[in-house]
Design a protein around this motif. Structure first.
Motif, PDB file in Angstrom:
ATOM      1  N   TYR A 142      38.880  75.206  64.676  1.00  0.00           N
ATOM      2  CA  TYR A 142      38.275  75.861  63.516  1.00  0.00           C
ATOM      3  C   TYR A 142      38.030  74.839  62.425  1.00  0.00           C
ATOM      4  O   TYR A 142      38.618  73.771  62.397  1.00  0.00           O
TER       5      TYR A 142
ATOM      6  N   PRO B 113      34.636  80.102  77.486  1.00  0.00           N
ATOM      7  CA  PRO B 113      33.839  80.455  76.307  1.00  0.00           C
ATOM      8  C   PRO B 113      32.442  79.823  76.317  1.00  0.00           C
ATOM      9  O   PRO B 113      31.475  80.460  75.930  1.00  0.00           O
TER      10      PRO B 113
ATOM     11  N   THR C 119      46.322  81.987  72.367  1.00  0.00           N
ATOM     12  CA  THR C 119      45.749  83.297  72.017  1.00  0.00           C
ATOM     13  C   THR C 119      46.306  83.846  70.709  1.00  0.00           C
ATOM     14  O   THR C 119      45.569  84.422  69.910  1.00  0.00           O
TER      15      THR C 119
ATOM     16  N   ARG D  11      27.755  67.153  76.705  1.00  0.00           N
ATOM     17  CA  ARG D  11      28.276  68.455  77.093  1.00  0.00           C
ATOM     18  C   ARG D  11      29.186  68.367  78.314  1.00  0.00           C
ATOM     19  O   ARG D  11      30.149  69.110  78.443  1.00  0.00           O
TER      20      ARG D  11
ATOM     21  N   GLU E 168      29.802  84.607  67.635  1.00  0.00           N
ATOM     22  CA  GLU E 168      29.476  83.846  66.420  1.00  0.00           C
ATOM     23  C   GLU E 168      28.783  82.537  66.784  1.00  0.00           C
ATOM     24  O   GLU E 168      27.719  82.198  66.269  1.00  0.00           O
TER      25      GLU E 168
ATOM     26  N   ARG F 285      44.731  82.449  67.806  1.00  0.00           N
ATOM     27  CA  ARG F 285      43.352  82.873  67.641  1.00  0.00           C
ATOM     28  C   ARG F 285      43.246  84.317  67.195  1.00  0.00           C
ATOM     29  O   ARG F 285      42.327  84.670  66.461  1.00  0.00           O
TER      30      ARG F 285
ATOM     31  N   LYS G 223      34.849  78.554  60.159  1.00  0.00           N
ATOM     32  CA  LYS G 223      33.868  78.500  61.230  1.00  0.00           C
ATOM     33  C   LYS G 223      34.551  78.214  62.552  1.00  0.00           C
ATOM     34  O   LYS G 223      35.486  77.421  62.625  1.00  0.00           O
ATOM     35  N   THR G 224      34.070  78.876  63.600  1.00  0.00           N
ATOM     36  CA  THR G 224      34.611  78.636  64.934  1.00  0.00           C
ATOM     37  C   THR G 224      33.915  77.439  65.556  1.00  0.00           C
ATOM     38  O   THR G 224      32.699  77.332  65.514  1.00  0.00           O
TER      39      THR G 224
ATOM     40  N   LEU H  89      33.640  76.449  69.058  1.00  0.00           N
ATOM     41  CA  LEU H  89      33.978  77.074  70.340  1.00  0.00           C
ATOM     42  C   LEU H  89      34.633  76.090  71.310  1.00  0.00           C
ATOM     43  O   LEU H  89      34.118  75.018  71.568  1.00  0.00           O
ATOM     44  N   GLY H  90      35.796  76.466  71.816  1.00  0.00           N
ATOM     45  CA  GLY H  90      36.495  75.636  72.786  1.00  0.00           C
ATOM     46  C   GLY H  90      37.226  74.464  72.138  1.00  0.00           C
ATOM     47  O   GLY H  90      37.859  73.669  72.811  1.00  0.00           O
TER      48      GLY H  90
ATOM     49  N   GLU I 160      33.359  67.877  77.679  1.00  0.00           N
ATOM     50  CA  GLU I 160      33.974  68.738  76.673  1.00  0.00           C
ATOM     51  C   GLU I 160      35.428  68.377  76.386  1.00  0.00           C
ATOM     52  O   GLU I 160      35.856  68.327  75.249  1.00  0.00           O
TER      53      GLU I 160
END
Lengths: 376, 236
Positions: B229, A263, B198, B84, A233, B201, B222-223, B225-226, B87
């Motif tokens: 939500y 990820p 996990t 970046r 996604e 998720r 919406k995700t 990432l890392g 993170e």
């Protein structure tokens, strides 16, 4: 301490055996008379002593003591020394010789045993050192290979950075030198070019950071259970922003299959592969991302229906040996570190990039990630 | 309503300038700080309505600054600007109360959307008395009725497990905001947080499947990432 104990032990043994010989001879004497076997009994005692003790001292002492004892107790006239007896010097010499021979033999045997032991120890040591050397050698080879890859990447990166930087700074100089009202249309084109170039640089820097993360001091990546759908996604949304016209089809497993992954890095892999396909494949039909469970884990594949890759390059990718540099080019002669970054990232996931032909033409890249156990 | 004041804390001159231009072009008032000490001063004197905070500042850790500002004014919306390479810092900032984040390099449209969302959120909270929690949440075609304990998508009831229901409620209650994994786990499991995230998720993925969420363009969840939500605001 240990040595003293051994001496004491040897001494007691010598005395004990001699006493035993004397006892046996005394018992034999009344039955046999002058023709007794005491000399043989004492020789036997000396032989035993010589073989059981360390060095020559006990054997020789025992043989001398034996001759005296034989003479005193068991040779006529009993209870007296008689050196003039014809056989006496022969008895002394023979027991002494016996003692010497046996002692020498024993010593030699013991030395042999010790030498054999030593040899064994040395062989083991040598073997160990060899193993260490082997390990060091392979570590050196690995680091040399890593250094090679890194320097290749650096070369490619500096080329890749210089091109858009030149374009950007050149375009900006042109815009600044002109009257903005007169050249509005032309400037707009230049400005769009600047944006495009900087986006390209941004992708490149992402890849550099990924590769740097892999080679970092932290060593191994910490892989966690991740939901593949989320990674996909996130990737698709990113690609949509860069290429609003690209059609992307998703074909994912119905079940939630968590995989072991970093990820952000796996997103980078998917993004690189999709970007390559969109930029270079000239695919007419939609690009497709597919996941399927297989024996080793979950397989991700990214396919296009474009012009395909040259066979040599496909082989190089599949063998996983080549440093994928200078291989994928487009009209701008950009090289990119996308594929080699993919390979590095996948290697850190114990996986590798595979490429095949899409049914009906085009290219399909795929890789497998290990499925994560979850305790629900 | 008067113009909102936005405090921009960023040490790079050019980035600070272009952010300031974008913010003023959008009709806000901008106040600029190039380091932590100027930020502290302006935060007290200018009473900003929102702070754009770069985490890598020359004179202090951006996280310290965030903690200080939140301790002075708990409700101040803070959008963290991170690189970046940092993170983990971003997630820590969110756990420490930052409202949102953008990652460099970011587009100006993205930044403006985040600013609008954060401001709308904080205005709404200010405008409402504390206990006026309405019992029906609506987002697009999704309706969650707390009083009746039902969730309906396009009028059709959706069956969620208890845990899924609570997760969805949290997302609704904090619509527009990024909810980090650790925050969500804390809310749902309390003292018995599982070792890894996990389970959360997998629950989340199941909710999204039940909502027939499309991965290409999720509208309900919406995700990030890392990170975690977010239920998107109606606008974006």
């Amino acid at each position: 301490m240990l040595k003293n104990r051994k001496i004491l032990q040897d001494l007691i043994l010598t005395v004990l055996i001699l006493y035993l010989a004397w006892l046996i001879s005394s018992l034999l004497l009344p039955n046999t008379g002058v023709e007794n076997n005491s000399a043989l009994v004492f020789v036997l005692a000396v032989v035993i002593i010589s073989s059981l003790t360390d060095g020559y001292f006990y054997g020789i002492t025992a043989s001398l003591v034996s001759t005296v004892l034989i003479n005193w107790f068991f040779m006529y006239p009993y209870g007296k020394f008689n050196i003039s007896l014809a056989g006496y010097p022969i008895a002394i010499i023979s027991t002494l010789t016996c003692a010497l021979v046996v002692c020498t033999l024993t010593a030699r045997t013991k030395q042999h045993a010790r030498m054999a032991e030593e040899r064994e120890r040395r062989t083991a040591e040598l073997y160990e050192q060899n193993a260490i050397l082997e390990k060091e050698k392979s570590a050196m080879e690995l680091s040399r290979a890593k250094a090679d890859i890194r320097s290749n990447i650096l070369m490619s990166v500096s080329h890749d950075l210089r091109t858009p930087l030149t374009a950007i700074s050149g375009a900006v100089s042109v815009i600044l030198a002109q009257d903005p009202k007169e050249h509005f249309e032309g400037n707009l084109e230049l400005i769009k070019g600047i944006r495009e170039q900087s986006e390209w640089m941004s992708t490149l820097v992402e890849n550099i950071i990924s590769v740097a993360k892999l080679g970092g001091e932290g060593g191994e990546l910490k892989l966690k259970a991740e939901i593949p759908d989320e990674i996909i996604e996130s990737c698709v949304i990113k690609i949509r922003r860069l290429f609003p016209d690209a059609e992307i089809e998703l074909d994912l497993t119905d079940d939630v299959v968590p995989v072991l992954a970093d990820p952000i890095l796996i997103r980078q892999v998917l993004q690189n592969l999709l970007e390559n396909a969109i930029r270079h494949s000239q695919s007419e039909q939609p690009y497709r991302i597919m996941t399927r469970t297989c024996e080793k884990g979950l397989q991700f594949s990214i396919s296009d229906h474009g012009k395909g890759l040259p066979g040599a390059l496909m082989e190089e990718i599949n063998s996983g040996t080549g440093v994928l540099m200078d291989t994928i080019t487009d009209g701008d002669h950009r090289r990119g570190i996308g594929l080699s970054a993919c390979q590095s990232i996948l290697r850190a996931h114990n996986s590798r990039l595979q490429v095949s032909e899409t049914a009906g033409g085009g290219t399909t890249f795929s890789f497998v990630l290990q499925i994560a156990d979850i305790d629900s | 309503m008067s113009k909102h004041t936005i405090l921009i804390v960023e040490d790079d001159d050019l980035i600070r300038k272009f952010m300031s231009r974008a913010v003023t072009d959008a009709g806000y008032r901008s106040v600029l700080a190039e380091n932590a000490s100027v930020c502290r001063m302006l935060f007290l004197s200018e009473l900003p309505d929102l702070v754009l905070l770069d985490l890598g500042l020359p004179d202090d850790d951006g996280l310290n600054l965030l903690k200080e500002m939140k301790s002075i004014r708990e409700d101040i919306p803070v959008i963290v600007v991170s690189a970046r390479e940092r993170e983990n810092e971003k997630v820590r900032a969110l756990d420490m109360g930052a409202d949102d984040y953008v990652t460099k390099p970011f587009g100006i449209f993205e930044l403006m959307a985040r600013i609008r969302t954060a401001l709308r959120h904080s205005d709404k909270i200010k405008g409402q008395p504390e206990n006026s929690s309405s019992s029906v949440f609506v987002h697009k075609d999704l309706v969650m009725d707390l009083a009746r304990h039902t969730v309906k998508l396009r009028g059709e009831e959706i069956h969620l497990t208890n845990r899924e229901y609570r997760i969805l409620e949290l997302l609704f209650r904090h619509k527009g905001k990024v909810l980090t994994y650790s925050w969500l786990m804390q809310q749902i499991w309390g003292d018995f947080i599982p070792q890894d995230n996990t389970i959360l998720r997998v629950n989340m993925t199941n909710i999204r499947k039940k909502l027939h969420e499309s991965l290409e363009d999720p509208v309900y969840i919406k995700t990030e990432l890392g990170v975690g939500y977010r239920m998107p605001e109606d606008e974006d």
